[in-house]
Design a protein around this motif. Structure first.
Motif, PDB file in Angstrom:
ATOM      1  N   ASP A 106      48.463  14.840 -36.791  1.00  0.00           N
ATOM      2  CA  ASP A 106      48.004  16.209 -36.991  1.00  0.00           C
ATOM      3  C   ASP A 106      46.860  16.544 -36.044  1.00  0.00           C
ATOM      4  OD1 ASP A 106      49.864  16.564 -38.941  1.00  0.00           O
ATOM      5  OD2 ASP A 106      48.495  16.226 -40.620  1.00  0.00           O
ATOM      6  N   SER A 107      45.952  15.597 -35.843  1.00  0.00           N
ATOM      7  CA  SER A 107      44.816  15.832 -34.950  1.00  0.00           C
ATOM      8  C   SER A 107      45.289  16.024 -33.514  1.00  0.00           C
ATOM      9  CB  SER A 107      43.835  14.659 -35.020  1.00  0.00           C
ATOM     10  OG  SER A 107      43.246  14.562 -36.291  1.00  0.00           O
TER      11      SER A 107
ATOM     12  N   ASP B  83      48.198  17.116 -32.587  1.00  0.00           N
ATOM     13  CA  ASP B  83      48.839  18.433 -32.527  1.00  0.00           C
ATOM     14  C   ASP B  83      47.806  19.542 -32.383  1.00  0.00           C
ATOM     15  OD1 ASP B  83      51.311  17.262 -32.763  1.00  0.00           O
ATOM     16  OD2 ASP B  83      51.487  17.633 -34.931  1.00  0.00           O
ATOM     17  N   ARG B  84      46.698  19.434 -33.119  1.00  0.00           N
ATOM     18  CA  ARG B  84      45.646  20.458 -33.023  1.00  0.00           C
ATOM     19  C   ARG B  84      44.986  20.432 -31.646  1.00  0.00           C
ATOM     20  NH1 ARG B  84      44.854  18.913 -38.521  1.00  0.00           N
ATOM     21  NH2 ARG B  84      43.234  17.407 -37.944  1.00  0.00           N
ATOM     22  N   LEU B  85      44.797  19.240 -31.110  1.00  0.00           N
ATOM     23  CA  LEU B  85      44.233  19.129 -29.763  1.00  0.00           C
ATOM     24  C   LEU B  85      45.154  19.800 -28.745  1.00  0.00           C
ATOM     25  CD1 LEU B  85      42.297  18.033 -27.596  1.00  0.00           C
ATOM     26  CD2 LEU B  85      43.581  15.866 -27.680  1.00  0.00           C
ATOM     27  N   ARG B  86      46.447  19.533 -28.858  1.00  0.00           N
ATOM     28  CA  ARG B  86      47.407  20.138 -27.930  1.00  0.00           C
ATOM     29  C   ARG B  86      47.331  21.663 -27.997  1.00  0.00           C
ATOM     30  NH1 ARG B  86      51.859  18.987 -30.313  1.00  0.00           N
ATOM     31  NH2 ARG B  86      51.893  16.802 -29.601  1.00  0.00           N
ATOM     32  N   ALA B  87      47.288  22.198 -29.199  1.00  0.00           N
ATOM     33  CA  ALA B  87      47.227  23.657 -29.365  1.00  0.00           C
ATOM     34  C   ALA B  87      45.950  24.222 -28.754  1.00  0.00           C
ATOM     35  CB  ALA B  87      47.329  24.016 -30.843  1.00  0.00           C
ATOM     36  N   ASP B  88      44.845  23.511 -28.910  1.00  0.00           N
ATOM     37  CA  ASP B  88      43.575  23.979 -28.335  1.00  0.00           C
ATOM     38  C   ASP B  88      43.609  23.937 -26.810  1.00  0.00           C
ATOM     39  OD1 ASP B  88      42.381  24.529 -30.768  1.00  0.00           O
ATOM     40  OD2 ASP B  88      41.364  22.588 -30.904  1.00  0.00           O
TER      41      ASP B  88
ATOM     42  N   GLY C 224      40.520  24.370 -33.282  1.00  0.00           N
ATOM     43  CA  GLY C 224      41.498  23.784 -34.202  1.00  0.00           C
ATOM     44  C   GLY C 224      41.174  22.332 -34.511  1.00  0.00           C
ATOM     45  N   LEU C 225      40.860  21.563 -33.472  1.00  0.00           N
ATOM     46  CA  LEU C 225      40.555  20.138 -33.662  1.00  0.00           C
ATOM     47  C   LEU C 225      39.200  19.950 -34.305  1.00  0.00           C
ATOM     48  CD1 LEU C 225      41.321  17.157 -33.155  1.00  0.00           C
ATOM     49  CD2 LEU C 225      40.234  17.386 -30.896  1.00  0.00           C
ATOM     50  N   THR C 226      38.198  20.717 -33.880  1.00  0.00           N
ATOM     51  CA  THR C 226      36.793  20.643 -34.286  1.00  0.00           C
ATOM     52  C   THR C 226      36.118  19.435 -33.635  1.00  0.00           C
ATOM     53  OG1 THR C 226      36.958  19.253 -36.284  1.00  0.00           O
ATOM     54  CG2 THR C 226      37.374  21.654 -36.538  1.00  0.00           C
TER      55      THR C 226
ATOM     56  N   GLY D 230      36.968  16.216 -35.409  1.00  0.00           N
ATOM     57  CA  GLY D 230      38.282  15.715 -35.028  1.00  0.00           C
ATOM     58  C   GLY D 230      38.254  15.044 -33.675  1.00  0.00           C
TER      59      GLY D 230
END
Length: 509
Positions: free
Chosen positions: A3-4, A6-11, A81-83, A86
């Motif tokens: 999940d982390s 995925d959030r990194l990719r989106a950011d 997204g990642l913060t 994260g």
């Protein structure tokens, strides 16, 4: 962790963290400075973007590409997204005194291959520029000149399985994943495998399996349609005080590591499978290094394989040592550098090494009954233009060899050939002369070869448009030159075969 990631990719997508956008961000002058190992111009350039729509991109560039810390608040806004927490959890940064301090290098990487253009994000360990000191021995290298050379060499025809031997950050495995159903990536470094697996997840690639072990030991008993390797071939003195970097040092003496890979590859290639590796070889005394390389190829299991060895450059012993000492982050003019250079030269002197050749080794397990290829050549200097990589040309050259070697003279004379679209003709004249003093055929792609040819061969290539047979063209040229057709044909055929093998002439179906 998934999940982390995925959030990194989106950011990263949202921040437009790409090769093109970074180039626009800091401009050509700063980009050129970075290429020279200077980051101050780029840092100064991106300071103007601390607010506004490019602020997130500037912050990510500062931390992940330039290896400089950024205020935690700015870093958090760049990865909403990642913060920050994260990013710390993924090991991307550490938080120290209100700053996000980089712990890895993460940058975009773009390429073009036979399937078209693509771009990935590649994580590796921080380089010398960010660390401010020599690299640690367990350093995991990012994408560099050698890895881009190997990815460009890679055959890109579909295969069922591919092996990336010594994967490092995983860049070759990622390239292979585009044309292989399944990829196995091996390394002796747990850290390298961890980063390579992270890169695969970050880029949404799911057909790579990662295994720990030395050379071929993790794949014992398996066979592959393709093997690629940038092995740890750097010749390093085996003595105390000389760093043994995992990414480049295989722990053997001299060029024995390359010899071991060449001799072992035959046991792991499926029928028709190809192995491609970067390599170097020692010149000892007055001997020719290719004589030693032939010995590797002509003994043991390797004797079963086709082989094409291409030397691209040679360095004298001192230059070679200096190159790799600097590569590890030790600067000239220091006592450390002088001590390492002395150790390298002592090691070379013990084996009588005068220089070291660099190049490529291509091996193939031929189909049953196929003619054997043995080709060792020196191609120093510039390459031709190969947008999708040299691998496309190499694959075509292997196919051309198979066709030419399997076609007897009689069948060749009845075949139709066409000049390759990248071939041009060049003529040189003395001032006032009626006829040319030299006629050249130049190859725009491939290895950018130049062939000096006589009137008859130039005329034959010029007439090869896929319509007339080779025999008919040779007969017509003989008639024009008023020479015996059989004699001229016999003279031309070896050159025609060579031009087919080098890609100047292409068989027409």
């Amino acid at each position: 962790m998934t999940d982390s990631v995925d959030r990194l990719r989106a950011d990263l997508v949202a921040a437009r963290f790409s090769v093109t956008e970074l180039g626009v961000l800091w401009g050509e002058v700063a980009a050129a400075a970075l290429y020279r190992g200077q980051r101050i111009p780029a840092l100064r350039a991106i300071d103007t973007y601390r607010s506004g729509p490019s602020a997130g991109l500037a912050t990510l560039a500062r931390v992940f590409v330039l290896g400089a810390p950024a205020p935690v608040g700015e870093f958090g806004r760049a990865l909403p997204g990642l913060t920050v927490d994260g990013a710390v959890e993924l090991g991307l940064v550490a938080v120290e005194d209100g700053l996000a301090v980089p712990r890895i290098d993460l940058r975009p990487y773009s390429f073009v291959d036979a399937l078209g253009a693509g771009e990935w994000w590649i994580a590796s360990d921080l380089g010398e520029l960010a660390l401010g000191h020599a690299l640690p021995e367990d350093h995991v290298l990012g994408v560099g000149g050698a890895s881009m050379t190997l990815s460009g060499l890679m055959f890109q025809a579909p295969v069922a399985s591919a092996l990336d031997l010594g994967t490092g950050c995983g860049i070759q495995a990622l390239h292979a994943s585009r044309h292989a159903d399944r990829v196995v990536a091996t390394d002796i470094s747990d850290r390298a495998l961890e980063l390579a697996a992270f890169n695969a997840r970050l880029n949404g690639v799911g057909n790579i399996e990662f295994r720990n072990g030395s050379l071929f030991s993790p794949v014992a008993g398996e066979r592959f349609g393709q093997i690629v390797s940038n092995p740890p071939f750097v010749i390093t003195p085996r003595r105390d005080g000389v760093p043994a970097y995992e990414y480049r040092d295989g722990g053997m003496i001299g060029d024995a590591l390359v010899e071991a890979v060449v001799e072992s590859a035959a046991r792991f290639l499926a029928s028709g499978g190809v192995a491609q590796l970067l390599a170097n070889w020692e010149y000892r005394g007055d001997g020719d290094a290719f004589d030693r390389v032939r010995g590797w190829l002509d003994t043991g299991p390797a004797a079963e394989l086709d082989a094409w060895v291409i030397e691209r450059d040679v360095q004298d012993a001192a230059e070679y040592a200096e190159t790799w000492i600097r590569d590890g982050g030790t600067r000239p003019g220091t006592a450390e550098f002088d001590a390492l250079l002395a150790a390298w030269l002592d090691d070379f002197a013990a084996r009588g090494v005068t220089s070291v050749g660099f190049g490529y080794v291509l091996l193939r397990r031929p189909e049953a009954g196929a003619p054997t290829l043995r080709r060792l050549e020196r191609l120093h200097g510039a390459l031709g233009e190969n947008e999708a990589g040299l691998g496309v040309h190499l694959g075509t050259a292997f196919a051309a060899h198979d066709w030419e070697a399997g076609t007897p003279d009689e069948a060749l004379l009845s075949s139709r050939l066409a000049a390759a679209p990248d071939v041009t003709e060049e003529r040189h004249f003395w001032p006032g002369a009626e006829g040319p003093t030299a006629m050249l055929l130049r190859q725009g792609g491939g290895f950018g070869r130049t062939i000096q040819a006589g009137t008859a061969l130039i005329a034959l290539v010029g007439a090869c448009d896929g319509e007339l047979t080779v025999g008919a063209i040779a007969a017509a040229i003989a008639d024009l030159l008023e020479v015996d057709a059989a004699e001229l044909t016999a003279e031309l055929l070896p050159s025609v075969r060579a031009l087919i093998g080098d890609g100047f002439l292409v068989p027409v179906a």
